[in-house]
Scaffold this active site. Structure first.
Site, PDB file in Angstrom:
ATOM      1  N   CYS A 119      38.307  45.125  35.653  1.00 27.18           N
ATOM      2  CA  CYS A 119      38.980  43.966  35.082  1.00 27.18           C
ATOM      3  C   CYS A 119      38.637  43.837  33.599  1.00 27.18           C
ATOM      4  CB  CYS A 119      38.582  42.700  35.837  1.00 27.18           C
ATOM      5  SG  CYS A 119      39.464  41.215  35.285  1.00 27.18           S
ATOM      6  N   CYS A 120      37.349  43.960  33.265  1.00 31.03           N
ATOM      7  CA  CYS A 120      36.936  43.929  31.856  1.00 31.03           C
ATOM      8  C   CYS A 120      37.638  45.021  31.063  1.00 31.03           C
ATOM      9  CB  CYS A 120      35.425  44.103  31.742  1.00 31.03           C
ATOM     10  SG  CYS A 120      34.432  42.703  32.285  1.00 31.03           S
ATOM     11  N   CYS A 202      34.899  34.861  29.901  1.00 28.04           N
ATOM     12  CA  CYS A 202      36.033  34.424  30.703  1.00 28.04           C
ATOM     13  C   CYS A 202      35.573  33.313  31.654  1.00 28.04           C
ATOM     14  CB  CYS A 202      36.609  35.582  31.502  1.00 28.04           C
ATOM     15  SG  CYS A 202      37.447  36.833  30.491  1.00 28.04           S
ATOM     16  N   CYS A 205      34.046  34.062  35.135  1.00 29.44           N
ATOM     17  CA  CYS A 205      32.852  34.902  35.124  1.00 29.44           C
ATOM     18  C   CYS A 205      31.693  34.271  34.356  1.00 29.44           C
ATOM     19  CB  CYS A 205      33.186  36.265  34.511  1.00 29.44           C
ATOM     20  SG  CYS A 205      34.427  37.180  35.441  1.00 29.44           S
ATOM     21  N   CYS A 230      30.119  43.965  29.720  1.00 33.15           N
ATOM     22  CA  CYS A 230      31.520  44.246  30.069  1.00 33.15           C
ATOM     23  C   CYS A 230      31.887  45.685  29.788  1.00 33.15           C
ATOM     24  CB  CYS A 230      32.447  43.314  29.286  1.00 33.15           C
ATOM     25  SG  CYS A 230      32.303  43.493  27.502  1.00 33.15           S
TER      26      CYS A 230
END
Length: 236
Positions: A119-120, A202, A205, A230
Site C-alpha cells: 500500500c505504501c 496516513c 496507520c 514505509c
C-alpha cells in the site's frame, strides 16, 4: 570523483553544522535540482521555514496518498498562506491504487507487513520516486532520535535506492530543538501534535503515542519497531 567519495567528503564538511548553513550551501550549489520532500510534520515545517527564508522560490513538495488526516490538508493550506507560496502536491497514479483496493480491500494493509508495504508503495513511494527522478538532492527531516530505524542517520548520505544525495540537516536535533524552533519562529504545525500524535502519516496507520514510547511508535503500531518504515528511507 565517485559519488560515494563525494558524499563522504560532503558529510565530513557539513556533519553537525548548523542547519541553515547546510541548507544555504546546498540550495545554492544544486539550484534547480534540489527539493524538500515534506510530510508536513514538525521537522519538515522547520525546514520549510528555513528554506523559504533562504530562497523563496525553492522547491518543496508533499505527497497526498488519499488517506491523510483532514488536519494535514488544512496545514498545507495554512503553510501556503503563511509563506505566500504554493507547495507542490504530488499524487499516486490511480490505476495501481485501484488494483490494490480491488485485490486486498480498502484497509488490506492491516493484514500483513507485506500488504502494508504494498500500500505504501503504490500510494507514497511511486509518486516520490517519480518526483525524485527530477532531482540530484532531496532534503529530509530525519533525526537520529526519532526511532530505532534512524539512529545512524548522517547529515549527508548517498541514497543508493534512488540514485541521489539525501540531505538531513536536522540529523542531530532533539525533539526539544524542533519544538523550540517552531514556537520561536511562529511556524505553522498540525493541531494533531497537541492531541498525542507526534508523528503523523496516513490516518488509518497513525495512532496516538503512549507515555514513554518513541515519537514514531504511533506509526504502523501493529508491527514490530524494526518494520515501521514505509520504504522511503531503508537504503542506508
Amino acid at each position: 570523483m565517485k559519488k560515494a567519495e563525494e558524499v563522504k567528503q560532503l558529510n565530513e564538511r557539513f556533519d553537525g553544522r548548523p542547519a541553515p548553513d547546510v541548507l544555504s550551501w546546498f540550495l545554492d550549489a544544486w539550484r534547480g535540482r534540489i527539493a524538500l520532500a515534506s510530510s508536513m510534520g514538525p521537522e519538515d515545517q522547520v525546514l520549510t521555514d528555513m528554506i523559504l527564508k533562504i530562497d523563496c522560490n525553492a522547491r518543496i513538495f508533499t505527497i497526498d496518498t488519499g488517506r491523510l488526516f483532514p488536519e494535514t490538508y488544512s496545514l498545507i493550506d495554512r503553510t501556503n498562506l503563511h509563506y505566500g507560496v504554493r507547495l507542490e502536491v504530488c499524487f499516486p497514479q490511480h490505476a495501481p491504487v485501484e488494483d490494490y483496493v480491488k485485490q486486498h480491500g480498502v484497509n488490506g494493509f492491516y493484514e500483513s507487513v507485506t500488504l502494508r508495504k504494498a500500500c505504501c508503495r503504490v500510494r507514497k513511494i511511486e509518486p516520490l520516486v517519480r518526483t525524485l527522478s527530477t532531482l540530484d538532492v532531496w532534503i529530509c527531516g530525519l533525526r537520529r532520535e526519532q526511532s530505532v530505524t534512524r539512529t545512524g542517520v548522517q547529515t549527508v548520505e548517498w541514497d543508493t535506492a534512488h540514485g541521489l544525495i539525501k540531505l538531513n540537516p536536522l540529523a542531530y536535533w532533539s525533539e526539544t530543538d524542533v519544538w523550540d524552533y517552531l514556537r520561536s519562529h511562529n511556524v505553522p504545525y498540525s493541531g494533531l501534535h497537541r492531541q498525542g500524535y507526534p508523528s503523523v502519516g496516513c490516518q488509518p496507520c497513525t495512532r496516538t503515542v503512549k507515555p514513554g514510547e518513541d515519537v514514531r511508535a504511533g506509526r504502523w503500531w501493529w508491527e514490530n519497531p524494526e518494520h515501521r518504515e514505509c520504504g522511503l528511507h531503508l537504503n542506508q
